[in-house]
Design a protein around this motif. Structure first.
Motif, PDB file in Angstrom:
ATOM      1  N   SER A 674      14.994  26.486   6.027  1.00 10.08           N
ATOM      2  CA  SER A 674      16.260  25.845   6.421  1.00 10.08           C
ATOM      3  C   SER A 674      16.389  24.548   5.629  1.00 10.08           C
ATOM      4  CB  SER A 674      16.267  25.563   7.920  1.00 10.08           C
ATOM      5  OG  SER A 674      15.138  24.794   8.280  1.00 10.08           O
ATOM      6  N   SER A 675      17.635  24.167   5.355  1.00 13.36           N
ATOM      7  CA  SER A 675      17.849  23.019   4.469  1.00 13.36           C
ATOM      8  C   SER A 675      18.874  22.041   5.031  1.00 13.36           C
ATOM      9  CB  SER A 675      18.333  23.525   3.106  1.00 13.36           C
ATOM     10  OG  SER A 675      18.772  22.437   2.305  1.00 13.36           O
ATOM     11  N   TRP A 676      18.754  20.788   4.558  1.00 10.42           N
ATOM     12  CA  TRP A 676      19.736  19.775   4.933  1.00 10.42           C
ATOM     13  C   TRP A 676      21.087  20.013   4.252  1.00 10.42           C
ATOM     14  CZ3 TRP A 676      17.102  14.229   5.077  1.00 10.42           C
ATOM     15  CH2 TRP A 676      16.148  14.215   6.113  1.00 10.42           C
ATOM     16  N   ASP A 677      21.142  21.022   3.367  1.00  9.21           N
ATOM     17  CA  ASP A 677      22.439  21.296   2.717  1.00  9.21           C
ATOM     18  C   ASP A 677      23.265  22.298   3.534  1.00  9.21           C
ATOM     19  OD1 ASP A 677      21.342  23.771   2.291  1.00  9.21           O
ATOM     20  OD2 ASP A 677      21.325  23.666   0.106  1.00  9.21           O
ATOM     21  N   ASN A 678      22.904  22.477   4.831  1.00 10.05           N
ATOM     22  CA  ASN A 678      23.625  23.339   5.791  1.00 10.05           C
ATOM     23  C   ASN A 678      23.302  24.824   5.637  1.00 10.05           C
ATOM     24  OD1 ASN A 678      24.797  20.834   5.735  1.00 10.05           O
ATOM     25  ND2 ASN A 678      26.899  21.526   5.429  1.00 10.05           N
ATOM     26  N   HIS A 679      22.427  25.178   4.656  1.00 10.97           N
ATOM     27  CA  HIS A 679      22.177  26.593   4.381  1.00 10.97           C
ATOM     28  C   HIS A 679      20.785  27.017   4.830  1.00 10.97           C
ATOM     29  CE1 HIS A 679      25.798  26.078   2.316  1.00 10.97           C
ATOM     30  NE2 HIS A 679      25.414  26.110   1.051  1.00 10.97           N
ATOM     31  N   ILE A 680      20.625  28.355   4.941  1.00 12.65           N
ATOM     32  CA  ILE A 680      19.314  28.943   5.211  1.00 12.65           C
ATOM     33  C   ILE A 680      19.017  29.886   4.050  1.00 12.65           C
ATOM     34  CG2 ILE A 680      17.990  30.417   6.784  1.00 12.65           C
ATOM     35  CD1 ILE A 680      19.966  29.336   9.012  1.00 12.65           C
ATOM     36  N   TYR A 681      17.827  29.717   3.437  1.00 13.01           N
ATOM     37  CA  TYR A 681      17.503  30.471   2.230  1.00 13.01           C
ATOM     38  C   TYR A 681      16.435  31.529   2.529  1.00 13.01           C
ATOM     39  CZ  TYR A 681      20.020  26.771  -0.178  1.00 13.01           C
ATOM     40  OH  TYR A 681      20.995  25.902  -0.589  1.00 13.01           O
ATOM     41  N   PHE A 682      16.668  32.734   1.982  1.00 17.31           N
ATOM     42  CA  PHE A 682      15.693  33.827   2.097  1.00 17.31           C
ATOM     43  C   PHE A 682      15.021  33.988   0.737  1.00 17.31           C
ATOM     44  CE2 PHE A 682      18.375  34.344   5.638  1.00 17.31           C
ATOM     45  CZ  PHE A 682      17.785  35.203   6.557  1.00 17.31           C
ATOM     46  N   TYR A 683      13.681  33.932   0.727  1.00 17.83           N
ATOM     47  CA  TYR A 683      12.942  34.003  -0.538  1.00 17.83           C
ATOM     48  C   TYR A 683      12.015  35.209  -0.488  1.00 17.83           C
ATOM     49  CZ  TYR A 683       9.479  32.700  -4.106  1.00 17.83           C
ATOM     50  OH  TYR A 683       8.625  32.695  -5.177  1.00 17.83           O
ATOM     51  N   SER A 684      12.119  36.086  -1.484  1.00 16.92           N
ATOM     52  CA  SER A 684      11.264  37.273  -1.538  1.00 16.92           C
ATOM     53  C   SER A 684       9.937  36.902  -2.183  1.00 16.92           C
ATOM     54  CB  SER A 684      11.948  38.379  -2.353  1.00 16.92           C
ATOM     55  OG  SER A 684      10.985  39.339  -2.720  1.00 16.92           O
ATOM     56  N   ILE A 685       8.833  37.096  -1.406  1.00 15.80           N
ATOM     57  CA  ILE A 685       7.501  36.768  -1.943  1.00 15.80           C
ATOM     58  C   ILE A 685       7.162  37.777  -3.054  1.00 15.80           C
ATOM     59  CG2 ILE A 685       5.046  36.512  -1.367  1.00 15.80           C
ATOM     60  CD1 ILE A 685       5.927  35.888   1.528  1.00 15.80           C
ATOM     61  N   ALA A 686       7.483  39.035  -2.776  1.00 17.89           N
ATOM     62  CA  ALA A 686       7.114  40.097  -3.732  1.00 17.89           C
ATOM     63  C   ALA A 686       7.809  39.897  -5.074  1.00 17.89           C
ATOM     64  CB  ALA A 686       7.473  41.451  -3.136  1.00 17.89           C
ATOM     65  N   PHE A 687       9.097  39.529  -5.057  1.00 18.87           N
ATOM     66  CA  PHE A 687       9.855  39.431  -6.320  1.00 18.87           C
ATOM     67  C   PHE A 687       9.965  38.002  -6.832  1.00 18.87           C
ATOM     68  CE2 PHE A 687      10.988  43.411  -4.442  1.00 18.87           C
ATOM     69  CZ  PHE A 687      11.024  44.285  -5.533  1.00 18.87           C
ATOM     70  N   GLY A 688       9.407  37.049  -6.028  1.00 18.51           N
ATOM     71  CA  GLY A 688       9.369  35.662  -6.497  1.00 18.51           C
ATOM     72  C   GLY A 688      10.732  35.085  -6.770  1.00 18.51           C
ATOM     73  N   ARG A 689      11.707  35.456  -5.956  1.00 18.86           N
ATOM     74  CA  ARG A 689      13.042  34.888  -6.208  1.00 18.86           C
ATOM     75  C   ARG A 689      13.828  34.741  -4.905  1.00 18.86           C
ATOM     76  NH1 ARG A 689      14.727  40.378  -8.461  1.00 18.86           N
ATOM     77  NH2 ARG A 689      15.685  41.371  -6.628  1.00 18.86           N
ATOM     78  N   GLN A 690      14.856  33.910  -4.993  1.00 16.93           N
ATOM     79  CA  GLN A 690      15.751  33.737  -3.849  1.00 16.93           C
ATOM     80  C   GLN A 690      16.512  35.026  -3.664  1.00 16.93           C
ATOM     81  OE1 GLN A 690      18.337  30.240  -3.909  1.00 16.93           O
ATOM     82  NE2 GLN A 690      19.975  31.559  -3.184  1.00 16.93           N
ATOM     83  N   GLN A 691      16.489  35.510  -2.429  1.00 17.67           N
ATOM     84  CA  GLN A 691      17.051  36.825  -2.186  1.00 17.67           C
ATOM     85  C   GLN A 691      18.416  36.731  -1.528  1.00 17.67           C
ATOM     86  OE1 GLN A 691      14.179  38.921   0.068  1.00 17.67           O
ATOM     87  NE2 GLN A 691      15.501  40.649   0.485  1.00 17.67           N
ATOM     88  N   ASP A 692      18.616  35.631  -0.757  1.00 16.27           N
ATOM     89  CA  ASP A 692      19.807  35.544   0.074  1.00 16.27           C
ATOM     90  C   ASP A 692      20.084  34.121   0.503  1.00 16.27           C
ATOM     91  OD1 ASP A 692      21.774  37.075   1.186  1.00 16.27           O
ATOM     92  OD2 ASP A 692      20.307  38.485   2.001  1.00 16.27           O
ATOM     93  N   ILE A 693      21.355  33.840   0.806  1.00  9.93           N
ATOM     94  CA  ILE A 693      21.715  32.538   1.404  1.00  9.93           C
ATOM     95  C   ILE A 693      22.582  32.816   2.622  1.00  9.93           C
ATOM     96  CG2 ILE A 693      22.828  30.304   1.105  1.00  9.93           C
ATOM     97  CD1 ILE A 693      22.565  30.517  -1.814  1.00  9.93           C
ATOM     98  N   LEU A 694      22.236  32.147   3.734  1.00  8.47           N
ATOM     99  CA  LEU A 694      23.117  32.215   4.900  1.00  8.47           C
ATOM    100  C   LEU A 694      23.764  30.842   5.021  1.00  8.47           C
ATOM    101  CD1 LEU A 694      24.242  33.277   7.580  1.00  8.47           C
ATOM    102  CD2 LEU A 694      22.039  32.822   8.637  1.00  8.47           C
ATOM    103  N   MET A 695      25.081  30.800   4.778  1.00 10.31           N
ATOM    104  CA  MET A 695      25.788  29.518   4.892  1.00 10.31           C
ATOM    105  C   MET A 695      26.251  29.412   6.338  1.00 10.31           C
ATOM    106  SD  MET A 695      27.911  29.570   1.349  1.00 10.31           S
ATOM    107  CE  MET A 695      27.137  30.059  -0.176  1.00 10.31           C
ATOM    108  N   GLY A 696      25.316  29.001   7.195  1.00 12.39           N
ATOM    109  CA  GLY A 696      25.549  29.178   8.634  1.00 12.39           C
ATOM    110  C   GLY A 696      26.111  27.994   9.376  1.00 12.39           C
ATOM    111  N   HIS A 697      25.989  26.764   8.810  1.00  6.32           N
ATOM    112  CA  HIS A 697      26.332  25.581   9.612  1.00  6.32           C
ATOM    113  C   HIS A 697      27.178  24.594   8.826  1.00  6.32           C
ATOM    114  CE1 HIS A 697      23.851  26.385  13.183  1.00  6.32           C
ATOM    115  NE2 HIS A 697      23.049  27.026  12.356  1.00  6.32           N
ATOM    116  N   ASP A 698      27.718  23.589   9.568  1.00  4.07           N
ATOM    117  CA  ASP A 698      28.557  22.560   8.960  1.00  4.07           C
ATOM    118  C   ASP A 698      27.795  21.258   8.735  1.00  4.07           C
ATOM    119  OD1 ASP A 698      30.653  24.358   9.212  1.00  4.07           O
ATOM    120  OD2 ASP A 698      31.096  23.672  11.252  1.00  4.07           O
ATOM    121  N   ASP A 699      26.505  21.265   9.028  1.00  2.00           N
ATOM    122  CA  ASP A 699      25.680  20.071   8.798  1.00  2.00           C
ATOM    123  C   ASP A 699      24.246  20.579   8.609  1.00  2.00           C
ATOM    124  OD1 ASP A 699      24.743  17.482   8.572  1.00  2.00           O
ATOM    125  OD2 ASP A 699      25.845  16.730  10.323  1.00  2.00           O
ATOM    126  N   ALA A 700      23.322  19.662   8.396  1.00  2.00           N
ATOM    127  CA  ALA A 700      21.935  20.046   8.119  1.00  2.00           C
ATOM    128  C   ALA A 700      21.392  21.002   9.172  1.00  2.00           C
ATOM    129  CB  ALA A 700      21.069  18.791   8.075  1.00  2.00           C
TER     130      ALA A 700
END
Length: 901
Positions: A674-700
């Motif tokens: 989870s981030s202070w930029d209002n987003h939640i990031y999904f990171y794939s360990i197997a592929f070593g890359r960001q897999q998804d972003i959930l832009m879920g909130h209006d603040d951190a």
């Protein structure tokens, strides 16, 4: 032989003089007895030195004349050698303790003259003057006027004297305060001077009785309570023990300022040694089984102004057993027990129906019961065999009628069920170890019953072999599983939310309005006679305890029977068992290893430490096999640290804003941050890359949790959101699909969340200190409490989900009972605790200064401090077995901790 119990209620003992009592002066049968003449506010009492002779009590209102004959009188019955004499002529006297036996007072009616010859003749004038003053008071028609005049005499005596400083234990003591007060014991109060120094509390009775000074060392004081005495906030009770029923001194002051000042002085002194207990602090200990039902009831009575020194507010305990006829007491049957959810008056439906009919027809103020469940008369009904002088004091020198005595337990219980005006509960003595109150060991003559049987010992039920066995079984019943499961219902009625208002009416628990705290304001009554009459009525009638709880009381946590049987039976251990261990035994083993770990948590040792970030660490997550540790930091990176190679294997940045927490999804393939930029990031360990972003909130986003395919996210935008996540197929570019299931609205920023084990209840803590408990299935608020002042840093359910612990910026830990929403414990640290793990009894917390602290929550104290980070501990992870811990701090380090048994 003399005691203050020989006085009338509300009477004072002023002074004593060594004297001779001369009977039939000048006649052939003249007799002379040496002894002590006591001057009291309503009577003259002469106590002969010879124990065979009775104590003589002469009520002042029955006196015809009191005088010291002058020498020049022609008919002077005194000769020169009998100077210092007082002549008292009266209509009636009482003879007490003849041949030194405690028995009802003997009344002698008819005119008699008594001559008292003082040893110190010089005091004669003063004594006669005092007696004339008191005689005038006793002749006033109205009780209020009598009381006012006696009070004026008492106050002028107190004003003319002061505390004797020669009584100090040490010459170096510093005086902090001195004032006038009365020492309270059952049925009597004794006026004098109170003194507090830097080391001791002293009380010096005006009359020097029973000893010249009572001294209490402040260092020995364990508990101190403000008390309501005679409906006024003037009492103070001091205990030098932790669990005793009886206190070391009970004082009543003449104004509440003196009382409060003394309370402040002692409380400030003992604050350094003793934590002040509240109902909440005892409740957690009771719920978790650390104190017994008996101890908990004792503490509640204490907190509700009940005291052994005040018979109108004596501690109240419940009738527990309802079976007084069986030969064996079966504590496994519910029928053996009284229904604890109802007051005594509501146990018999037929009687209750009659009372309710009367209640409905009654004008306001209405009440259901014409008598109370606790009063001085009821206390002494139970204790007459050990406290006969109290009964004689209360009942003007008489015992009760033999058929109304405490003769048999079965009879008394039956009367409480069927009697038209009998609704009494029990007293603590029924659950203690001293059975003397059931035995007439003083060989008192308590009268004969209608059948001609004399009143002797109390008749016990068939299941008790003797009085000690009866108490033993009563204790077992009080601590039984049935009572542990239902005691909270009785607490609701006596001390809790069913005591007053509409809940009391619904529970058939309404007593006379005068019995409740605040039922009458004595200060508003100007007529002294009305005031005295009202006070007498209230004190004799009994008082309802102070209300301690206004919401339902939590139930006690009953241990699972499985664990009980495991400890008590000598079953074959799993290793010896030829049968392959089933799932339950593995569960048991895990449970045992967790218990073992928490019992040894103070042996946590630092294993390794690594500085892997550029800013404070905010989250730690570990793969199932323990090989990879993921951390998030305010430096905006997610790092993957290998335990084996001790190196950072990956470092990922999703944006330039700080990350606030992280977790690994089941299967160890995806990390969510989870981030202070209002987003939640999904990171794939197997592929070593960001897999998804959930832009879920209006603040951190401040904190995330994952359970059963649901993601829970807390944010500074004042919401907690519940998402259903359908994972994307990692090989193609299909993204996760997010469905918003619920949005839990708050007034301010949410800083932390936690879920119970069943994923049905969520707790959230805000920046303003509020804890909200939510039902996740319906997205509704169950409880909301302003727990902390300032931010809630961390909150977590206990493993059994019964309690919720939170830590805040205000340096406090708070425990909430999840079922009722009651705040049941509060512990204060000397600095804020930023994060923690706990097992329901013990807390491992990370502090603002970087130390790890281990707390005994029930004792409210730190049991171990372990040096850790050089800045605040900001994040903590613990494995399932609870024997391995990782912490992250403001010092940018992660530390690995191991339990070393």
């Amino acid at each position: 032989r003399f005691s203050l119990l020989l006085l009338n209620l509300e009477e004072y003992y002023f002074e004593q003089h060594t004297a001779n009592h001369i009977i039939n002066k000048g006649c052939r049968d003249e007799r002379k007895f040496r002894g002590s003449l006591k001057i009291c506010s309503k009577s003259i009492i002469f106590e002969p030195d010879d124990n065979i002779q009775p104590i003589i009590k002469i009520p002042l209102r029955d006196c015809i004349s009191i005088k010291a004959p002058e020498d020049n009188e022609a008919n002077n019955p005194f000769t020169r050698d009998t100077s210092g004499g007082i002549s008292v002529v009266c209509n009636q006297i009482f003879l007490i303790k003849e041949i030194n036996i405690i028995a009802p007072y003997k009344t002698v009616r008819g005119r008699t003259e008594h001559l008292f010859q003082l040893d110190v003749a010089g005091k004669l004038g003063d004594v006669v003057q005092t007696l004339h003053q008191l005689y005038r008071a006793s002749c006033l028609d109205k009780m209020g006027d009598q009381a006012a005049m006696i009070t004026a005499i008492l106050q002028s005596r107190l004003a003319r004297t002061s505390f004797d400083k020669n009584r100090f234990q040490s010459i170096s003591e510093t005086l902090h305060m001195e004032c006038k007060a009365e020492m309270v014991t059952p049925l009597v109060t004794n006026p004098g001077h109170v003194c507090v120094t830097d080391a001791n509390l002293y009380f010096q009775p005006l009359n020097g009785y029973p000893k010249p000074v009572v001294q209490i060392t402040l260092q020995n004081v364990r508990r101190i309570y403000k008390r309501r005495h005679g409906l006024m906030p003037l009492g103070l009770e001091v205990f030098c023990t932790e669990n005793d029923l009886c206190s070391d001194i009970y004082l009543k002051f003449y104004n509440y300022q003196d009382r409060d000042e003394l309370y402040f002085l002692i409380a400030t002194y003992i604050e350094n040694h003793v934590t002040e207990h509240t109902a909440e602090s005892y409740m957690l200990q009771w719920q978790r089984g650390h104190i017994s039902n008996y101890q908990y009831l004792l503490h509640l009575n204490n907190l509700a102004d009940r005291s052994c020194n005040d018979l109108s507010q004596y501690p109240v305990f419940p009738w527990i057993i309802a079976d007084y006829s069986s030969s064996v007491l079966d504590l496994t049957k519910a029928e053996t027990f009284r229904d604890l959810s109802k007051p005594i008056g509501a146990l018999n439906k037929e009687r209750l129906d009659r009372l309710l009919t009367r209640y409905q027809e009654m004008p306001e103020p209405k009440f259901m019961y014409g008598s109370h469940y606790s009063s001085p008369g009821y206390v002494l009904f139970y204790l007459v065999r050990v406290a006969p002088e109290y009964m004689l004091c209360l009942q003007n020198g008489k015992f009760d009628h033999a058929d109304r005595m405490f003769n048999s337990l079965a009879e008394t219980w039956k009367n409480c069920l069927d009697g038209a005006t009998d609704f009494k509960e029990l007293i603590p003595e029924f659950y203690e170890n001293d059975s003397s109150f059931l035995v007439n060991s003083l060989k008192l003559d308590l009268g004969k019953r209608q059948g001609g049987k004399t009143v002797e010992d109390v008749e016990l039920p068939p299941w008790a072999s003797d009085p000690d066995d009866f108490l033993q079984k009563s204790q077992e019943a009080l601590e039984s599983q049935y009572v542990s499961e239902h005691l909270h219902e009785w607490i609701d009625i006596i001390f809790g939310y069913k005591q007053k208002g509409s809940e009391a009416i619904a529970a058939h628990n309404v007593f006379h309005p005068l019995t409740y705290e605040g039922g009458v304001d004595l200060n508003s009554i100007m007529d002294p006679n009305e005031k005295v009459a009202l006070l007498t009525q209230i004190l004799e009638f009994g008082q309802t305890p102070k209300q301690l709880f206004t919401i339902p009381h939590p139930q006690r946590i009953i241990p699972k029977l499985k664990s009980l049987s495991r400890t008590s039976s000598h079953s074959v251990s799993i290793t010896e068992s030829p049968v392959s261990p089933n799932e339950e035994s593995f569960e048991d083993l895990t449970e045992e290893s967790i218990t073992l770990a928490w019992n040894n948590i103070a042996k946590l040792k630092l294993d390794e430490q690594y500085k892997i970030h550029k800013e404070a660490i905010t989250g730690i997550a570990v793969t199932c096999n323990g090989s990879s540790v993921f951390t998030t930091s305010q430096d905006s990176t997610l790092k993957m640290f290998s335990k084996e190679s001790k190196t950072i294997q990956r470092s990922v940045s999703f944006s330039n804003m700080a990350l606030s927490s992280c977790l690994i999804l089941p299967g160890d393939t995806t990390v969510i941050s989870s981030s202070w930029d209002n987003h939640i990031y999904f990171y794939s360990i197997a592929f070593g890359r960001q897999q998804d972003i959930l832009m879920g909130h209006d603040d951190a986003v401040s904190k995330i949790c994952w359970r059963d395919g649901h993601l829970y996210s807390a944010s500074w935008d004042s919401t907690v959101k519940v998402w259903h996540c359908v994972p994307g197929e990692t090989l193609s570019n299909k993204k996760h699909h997010f469905e918003l299931l619920a949005e839990l609205e708050h007034d301010v920023s949410v800083n932390t969340i936690d879920l119970n084990a069943a994923n049905t209840v969520l707790a959230s803590g805000t920046k303003e200190g509020t804890i909200t408990v939510w039902d996740v299935t319906t997205a509704t608020v169950l409880h909301q409490l302003p727990c902390h002042s300032g931010t809630v840093f961390d909150a977590a359910f206990s493993s059994d989900s019964r309690h919720l612990l939170s830590a805040g910026e205000d340096c406090c830990f708070k425990v909430i009972d999840v079922q009722t929403g009651m705040l049941i414990s509060s512990v204060t640290a000397d600095e804020p605790q930023r994060c923690f793990k706990w097992d329901g009894n013990t807390i491992l917390s990370g502090s603002q200064s970087g130390e790890l602290l281990i707390w005994d929550l029930l004792g409210g104290k730190v049991i171990e401090r372990i040096k850790g980070h050089t800045g605040a501990v900001t994040s903590m992870w613990m494995n399932e077995q609870c024997n391995s811990v990782i912490t992250g701090g403001e010092d940018k380090q992660i530390m690995f901790w191991k339990l070393q048994y």
